[in-house]
Enzyme design. Structure first.
Site, short mmCIF file in Angstrom:
data_model
loop_
_atom_site.label_atom_id
_atom_site.label_comp_id
_atom_site.label_asym_id
_atom_site.label_seq_id
_atom_site.Cartn_x
_atom_site.Cartn_y
_atom_site.Cartn_z
N LYS A 191 -35.87 13.74 -77.49
CA LYS A 191 -36.77 14.45 -76.57
C LYS A 191 -36.15 14.56 -75.19
CE LYS A 191 -39.02 10.04 -75.85
NZ LYS A 191 -39.93 9.12 -76.53
N ARG A 238 -52.81 5.58 -76.49
CA ARG A 238 -52.34 6.85 -75.96
C ARG A 238 -52.77 7.92 -76.95
NH1 ARG A 238 -46.00 7.34 -74.53
NH2 ARG A 238 -45.88 7.48 -76.78
N TYR A 265 -29.18 12.72 -41.72
CA TYR A 265 -30.51 13.17 -41.30
C TYR A 265 -31.33 12.04 -40.69
CZ TYR A 265 -29.98 17.58 -43.76
OH TYR A 265 -29.56 18.83 -44.16
N MET A 276 -29.18 16.49 -50.07
CA MET A 276 -29.40 17.19 -51.33
C MET A 276 -28.14 17.19 -52.20
SD MET A 276 -30.72 21.06 -52.06
CE MET A 276 -32.29 20.97 -51.27
C1 LIG Z 1 -39.39 8.07 -77.24
C2 LIG Z 1 -39.95 7.56 -78.45
C3 LIG Z 1 -39.25 6.64 -79.26
C4 LIG Z 1 -37.91 6.06 -78.88
O1 LIG Z 1 -38.10 5.03 -77.94
P1 LIG Z 1 -36.89 4.19 -77.37
O2 LIG Z 1 -37.53 3.12 -76.59
O3 LIG Z 1 -36.12 5.11 -76.50
O4 LIG Z 1 -36.11 3.69 -78.52
C5 LIG Z 1 -39.82 6.27 -80.46
N1 LIG Z 1 -41.02 6.76 -80.84
C6 LIG Z 1 -41.72 7.61 -80.09
C7 LIG Z 1 -43.05 8.10 -80.57
C8 LIG Z 1 -41.22 8.03 -78.87
O5 LIG Z 1 -41.91 8.91 -78.13
#
Ligand SMILES: *Cc1c(COP(=O)(O)O)cnc(C)c1O
Length: 760
Positions: free
Chosen positions: A432, A530, A655, A704
């Site tokens: 992701k 969640r 800055y 930046m």
């Molecule tokens: C991101 C995610 C993982 C992986 O988690 P890590 O801590 O990066 O290994 C596993 N399951 C779900 C549902 C996630 O969203």
């Protein structure tokens, strides 16, 4: 593709025989069940392969909504509501369909063949023509018997020119390709001496290739092939690099293939001025030869696609022929090349008498390559070699900050995780947020090649990007919105479903699209609070899903919320709840379902009791974990020094003048800022970078694009690389200074920072 024919018409076109007939419409052709898009009206060609009969995929294709099948053997079961058409040879039938489709159009069709450079020619010519014509071309390098047929089927009324590539590996194959493409124009790149596969000799090889051009009005060739074509009475238009030298186009080596493309574009009426402009922007084809400007006044020819002798000779010829007055250096990577081949390669290189030959395996290689100047450097090696790393190191960087991912470390981590779980346990890699900031293409492909079973993304768009990058693995989408359902269907993505509302809305889309058994993943809630179905509604859920024909439950999963806590009581509770949920599913549903709950930390601490059928790894694959140290850290982040300033006691820096010197100091301005992902929270002494392995505090506010660091007591050279993350300061340590976790550092890296992948 939109064929717009009926089953009956298809049968007539390919001269088949109906085993069962069920007249419906067909728009597209499928030949691989993994690539079936269920909401299109398709026909499945059960093509025989090396290890498959083709027939066995019929029920799979049927479950993905295909209702027409072309076969050359009788299937065991006749699929419901479908047509089955029997032919002698399924591939030939597909080619026949392609040929008839092509013959409906009277546009110019250009066919390209030769041993080397076909794809590059096709792409370049496409770029030269595309502002003036609507061009259809072979996708990627679909140049085989199957690929050519599929490409031709894509022609439609809007197209004005077609460009198709043809490749053969056996005698008699070209005759068939010629027949189905029936090209009106040809381009012949060249024929190699060492590349004859299944042909008797060079002449035989050449003769077979030339059969592509027998009906062409003209074939574009290099003038060195003049007599070859003349002898066979083929009409040609001839050219060579020399035709274009007066253009004085640029300093970079100009290739024969470029000349062929320009000559052909001229034929289509593109004028010289326009060609001069467009040819400057011809795309660099990744993995094929590319020419780059290097540091130290070098020019780099990166030809690290393959190392067969023909390609090597061609590259060497190009290097020798170029009229650039620079030292000629050849860099070879022979790490994974067999010994006798290595010898042959080195002999071949020596024939061309370059000034120097370097091997990447040489102890001194690093020093040598980094100090090279005023040279024309040819990089040659197999595709998976480390050459691209070195090319990146010595090419002129347009950005002067970059992040490196070490593929060897990532591979080690993947192996480490695979060894933690039983062999049958599947591996899902979470990619992701563009693979945690590393980008959408390289690493997902790497995981696919290195044994991952599944990929996971957060949103539908991320899944679409992976499919567009050519990923075939099954993909779970963790949060999908109802407006993305069409894309799930179109790109073959599998949603995670965590509420009755979501279930109802997805089910509606599946039914509306007339789909069956669409794969889904059920998310259950065991303590994270969640997303997901709560334990108390599971039996209700199972009752709803049990007899549902539209959906197929691929997996049931939950997520741990406290896996890195040394106190394991909460996690044990979550695992116990998950086990109960699993039992409920198992009791009620007989079909196979994958259960999974572990992420990286969970896997590191609960592999024994909770691996179930699959594990989901994310951050750990990069080497970061709060509980163990054995993983290999894979990420480094570097920048360079833009300028050194000497400042006097009491002068301020940056800055808001937030830093005031209390003594005379030396300050380095480095080329990285908060727009690259270097958090502004690290300003004013909180963060540091390393130059020459010495810590240099960040001075004043981070800007930046630039940051000032204290180098008063550091020995440095202005060309030194500045380490932001690496051996001296690992990603975890860096994250701690930022008061965050490695995940946030990685995903905050700006897309403008180039990501390099090294395998050393
Ligand atoms: C991101 C995610 C993982 C992986 O988690 P890590 O801590 O990066 O290994 C596993 N399951 C779900 C549902 C996630 O969203």
């Amino acid at each position: 593709m939109k064929l717009g024919i009926t089953h009956k018409e298809l049968n007539e076109k390919i001269g088949g025989q109906f085993l069962v007939e069920n007249d419906q419409d067909i728009d597209v052709v499928f030949y691989d069940t993994r690539r079936i898009i269920p909401n299109l009206k398709g026909v499945f060609f059960a093509i025989k392969g090396k290890n498959k009969s083709g027939i066995e995929f019929i029920s799979k294709a049927h479950s993905k909504n295909v209702r027409c099948f072309v076969v050359e053997e009788l299937p065991e079961r006749i699929p419901e509501n479908s047509s089955v058409i029997l032919v002698k040879n399924v591939l030939f039938a597909l080619q026949e369909l392609a040929k008839q489709h092509r013959n409906k159009f009277s546009i110019p069709i250009i066919a390209i063949t030769g041993s080397l450079g076909k794809t590059i020619c096709k792409e370049w010519l496409y770029y030269l023509l595309k502002t003036n014509y609507k061009v259809i071309r072979t996708p990627k390098s679909y140049n085989s018997q199957l690929g050519v047929a599929l490409s031709l089927l894509e022609i439609d009324d809007s197209h004005e020119v077609g460009i198709f590539e043809a490749d053969i590996s056996h005698p008699n194959e070209m005759v068939r390709l010629e027949e189905i493409i029936s090209p009106t124009l040809g381009i012949f790149t060249n024929i190699g001496k060492h590349h004859q596969d299944n042909f008797d000799d060079e002449k035989h090889h050449l003769d077979e290739h030339l059969k592509l051009f027998i009906r062409c009005n003209y074939t574009f060739i290099l003038d060195s092939y003049h007599s070859v074509f003349r002898k066979r009475k083929l009409k040609t238009i001839e050219t060579s690099m020399k035709d274009f030298t007066h253009w004085n186009i640029d300093q970079l080596p100009f290739t024969d293939n470029r000349a062929l493309c320009l000559k052909c574009a001229e034929f289509f009426g593109i004028n010289e001025l326009e060609l001069k402009t467009t040819q400057r922007e011809l795309p660099v084809l990744s993995g094929r030869q590319e020419t780059l400007e290097g540091i130290n006044n070098n020019i780099i020819i990166n030809d690290s696609y393959n190392i067969d002798i023909d390609a090597l000779e061609q590259a060497l010829e190009g290097q020798v022929a170029s009229n650039i007055r620079k030292k000629k250096v050849v860099v070879l990577d022979l790490k994974n090349v067999a010994e006798n081949k290595s010898k042959q390669i080195i002999q071949t290189v020596q024939k061309y008498r370059p000034s120097e030959v370097y091997l990447t395996s040489d102890q001194e290689f690093r020093t040598k390559i980094l100090s090279l100047k005023d040279s024309l450097i040819l990089f040659k090696g197999p595709f998976s070699s480390s050459l691209s790393y070195w090319v990146n190191k010595i090419k002129k960087q347009s950005h002067e900050t970059w992040v490196e991912f070490n593929l060897k470390a990532i591979r080690d981590n993947l192996n480490f995780f695979q060894n933690l779980v039983p062999q049958k346990t599947k591996m899902l890699v979470m990619v992701k947020a563009s693979t945690y900031g590393a980008g959408n293409a390289r690493l997902p492909h790497f995981f696919q090649e290195n044994g991952a079973d599944y990929l996971g993304v957060a949103f539908t768009d991320e899944g679409v990007a992976l499919r567009k990058a050519g990923i075939d693995l099954p993909i779970i989408v963790m949060n999908c919105e109802s407006k993305g359902h069409e894309d799930l269907f179109k790109y073959n993505l599998e949603p995670s479903i965590g509420s009755f509302n979501q279930l109802a809305s997805f089910l509606e889309s599946v039914v509306l699209n007339g789909l069956l058994k669409w794969p889904i993943h059920i998310k259950v809630e065991t303590g994270m609070n969640r997303l997901g179905f709560k334990p108390e509604v599971i039996s209700q859920l199972v009752t709803q899903l049990k007899s549902n024909e539209s959906l197929e439950i691929k997996s049931v999963f939950s997520h741990l919320s406290d896996a890195d806590n040394v106190d394991s009581s909460f996690t044990n509770q979550q695992i116990a709840t998950f086990n109960q949920i699993k039992n409920t599913f198992k009791q009620e549903i007989s079909q196979e379902i994958l259960f999974h709950i572990l992420n990286t930390e969970g896997l590191l601490r609960y592999a024994k009791e909770a691996s179930f059928d699959m594990v989901r790894i994310g951050i750990g694959i990069f080497g970061y974990s709060s509980s163990i140290k054995q993983l290999s850290k894979s990420i480094s982040w570097f920048t360079t020094i833009a300028q050194i300033n000497h400042i006097k006691n009491q002068e301020s820096v940056g800055y808001a003048r937030s830093f005031k010197a209390t003594k005379n100091m030396k300050i380095a301005v480095v080329r990285v800022g908060y727009a690259d992902g270097l958090s502004r929270r690290l300003g004013n002494g909180k963060g540091r970078v390393f130059i020459n392995n010495k810590a240099c505090k960040i001075i004043g506010n981070i800007c930046m694009d630039l940051t000032m660091v204290d180098v008063t007591n550091v020995e440095y050279n202005e060309k030194d690389v500045v380490e932001i993350i690496g051996n001296n300061q690992t990603l975890d340590e860096f994250a701690r200074l930022m008061e965050t976790i490695p995940y946030e550092v990685m995903t905050s890296l700006s897309p403008r920072v180039p990501k390099l992948f090294i395998d050393v």
